[in-house]
Design a protein around this motif. Sequence first.
Motif, PDB file in Angstrom:
ATOM      1  N   LEU A  58       1.243  -1.235  -0.138  1.00 37.22           N
ATOM      2  CA  LEU A  58      -0.201   0.263  -0.464  1.00 37.22           C
ATOM      3  C   LEU A  58       0.989   1.140   0.132  1.00 37.22           C
ATOM      4  CD1 LEU A  58      -2.678  -1.396   2.179  1.00 37.22           C
ATOM      5  CD2 LEU A  58      -2.870  -0.757   0.558  1.00 37.22           C
ATOM      6  N   ARG A  59       2.095   0.914   0.890  1.00 35.25           N
ATOM      7  CA  ARG A  59       2.877   2.377   0.149  1.00 35.25           C
ATOM      8  C   ARG A  59       3.595   2.638  -0.344  1.00 35.25           C
ATOM      9  NH1 ARG A  59       3.079   0.762   6.648  1.00 35.25           N
ATOM     10  NH2 ARG A  59       2.706   1.932   8.153  1.00 35.25           N
ATOM     11  N   ALA A  60       3.943   1.839  -0.925  1.00 36.96           N
ATOM     12  CA  ALA A  60       4.567   1.940  -2.344  1.00 36.96           C
ATOM     13  C   ALA A  60       3.956   2.422  -3.408  1.00 36.96           C
ATOM     14  CB  ALA A  60       5.437   0.504  -2.511  1.00 36.96           C
ATOM     15  N   MET A  61       2.110   2.198  -3.148  1.00 38.41           N
ATOM     16  CA  MET A  61       1.823   2.653  -4.250  1.00 38.41           C
ATOM     17  C   MET A  61       1.214   3.667  -4.287  1.00 38.41           C
ATOM     18  SD  MET A  61      -1.643  -0.489  -5.247  1.00 38.41           S
ATOM     19  CE  MET A  61      -2.186  -0.968  -3.210  1.00 38.41           C
ATOM     20  N   ARG A  62       1.316   4.066  -2.493  1.00 37.48           N
ATOM     21  CA  ARG A  62       0.720   5.634  -2.369  1.00 37.48           C
ATOM     22  C   ARG A  62       1.998   6.890  -3.043  1.00 37.48           C
ATOM     23  NH1 ARG A  62      -1.946   9.263  -1.915  1.00 37.48           N
ATOM     24  NH2 ARG A  62      -2.866  10.266   0.323  1.00 37.48           N
ATOM     25  N   LYS A  63       3.015   6.668  -2.979  1.00 38.80           N
ATOM     26  CA  LYS A  63       4.000   6.481  -3.472  1.00 38.80           C
ATOM     27  C   LYS A  63       4.477   8.040  -4.605  1.00 38.80           C
ATOM     28  CE  LYS A  63       9.032   6.654  -5.597  1.00 38.80           C
ATOM     29  NZ  LYS A  63      10.166   5.115  -6.173  1.00 38.80           N
ATOM     30  N   ASP A  64       4.634   9.142  -4.074  1.00 39.07           N
ATOM     31  CA  ASP A  64       4.527  10.332  -4.076  1.00 39.07           C
ATOM     32  C   ASP A  64       3.045  11.081  -3.871  1.00 39.07           C
ATOM     33  OD1 ASP A  64       6.975  11.198  -4.735  1.00 39.07           O
ATOM     34  OD2 ASP A  64       6.250   9.477  -7.089  1.00 39.07           O
ATOM     35  N   GLY A  65       2.329  10.581  -3.162  1.00 36.00           N
ATOM     36  CA  GLY A  65       1.002  11.496  -2.391  1.00 36.00           C
ATOM     37  C   GLY A  65      -0.527  10.345  -4.086  1.00 36.00           C
ATOM     38  N   ARG A  66      -0.221   9.667  -4.546  1.00 33.98           N
ATOM     39  CA  ARG A  66      -1.218   9.149  -5.548  1.00 33.98           C
ATOM     40  C   ARG A  66      -1.017   7.873  -5.797  1.00 33.98           C
ATOM     41  NH1 ARG A  66      -1.468  11.733 -10.797  1.00 33.98           N
ATOM     42  NH2 ARG A  66      -2.879   9.612 -11.054  1.00 33.98           N
ATOM     43  N   PRO A  67      -1.983   7.173  -6.112  1.00 37.21           N
ATOM     44  CA  PRO A  67      -3.035   7.897  -5.877  1.00 37.21           C
ATOM     45  C   PRO A  67      -3.522   7.313  -4.629  1.00 37.21           C
ATOM     46  CG  PRO A  67      -2.816   4.861  -6.304  1.00 37.21           C
ATOM     47  CD  PRO A  67      -1.537   5.740  -5.845  1.00 37.21           C
TER      48      PRO A  67
END
Length: 103
Positions: A58-67
């Motif tokens: 989850l944290r990896a997908m949220r990288k740079d505040g997206r998505p």
Amino acid sequence: MSSTAVATYVHARDPISQAGVVAQLRMRPEVRVVDTPAEATVAVMIADTVDDNTTRDLRAMRKDGRPRLMLVATSVDDAALVAAAEAGVAGLLRRCDARAERR
């Protein structure tokens, strides 16, 4: 396809869940399935439990505040809710409650 379709990325550890969710979402005109989280407005994570691997993904997908993250999990308890919130999940749905007609 509508130009207002929401770009959506789907991630699951098992290919059957991945294929099933992608197939269901592709039938929805308001959803455009994309290949990477960087292209997505929303990412849907399919998991059995909210464990260390799930929160890492989850944290990896949220990288740079997206998505924006949506988690669909089989087992959810209080600790899982806290872990999901800390990982940046915006919404959580139990797998038993997930249906094609739910928005």
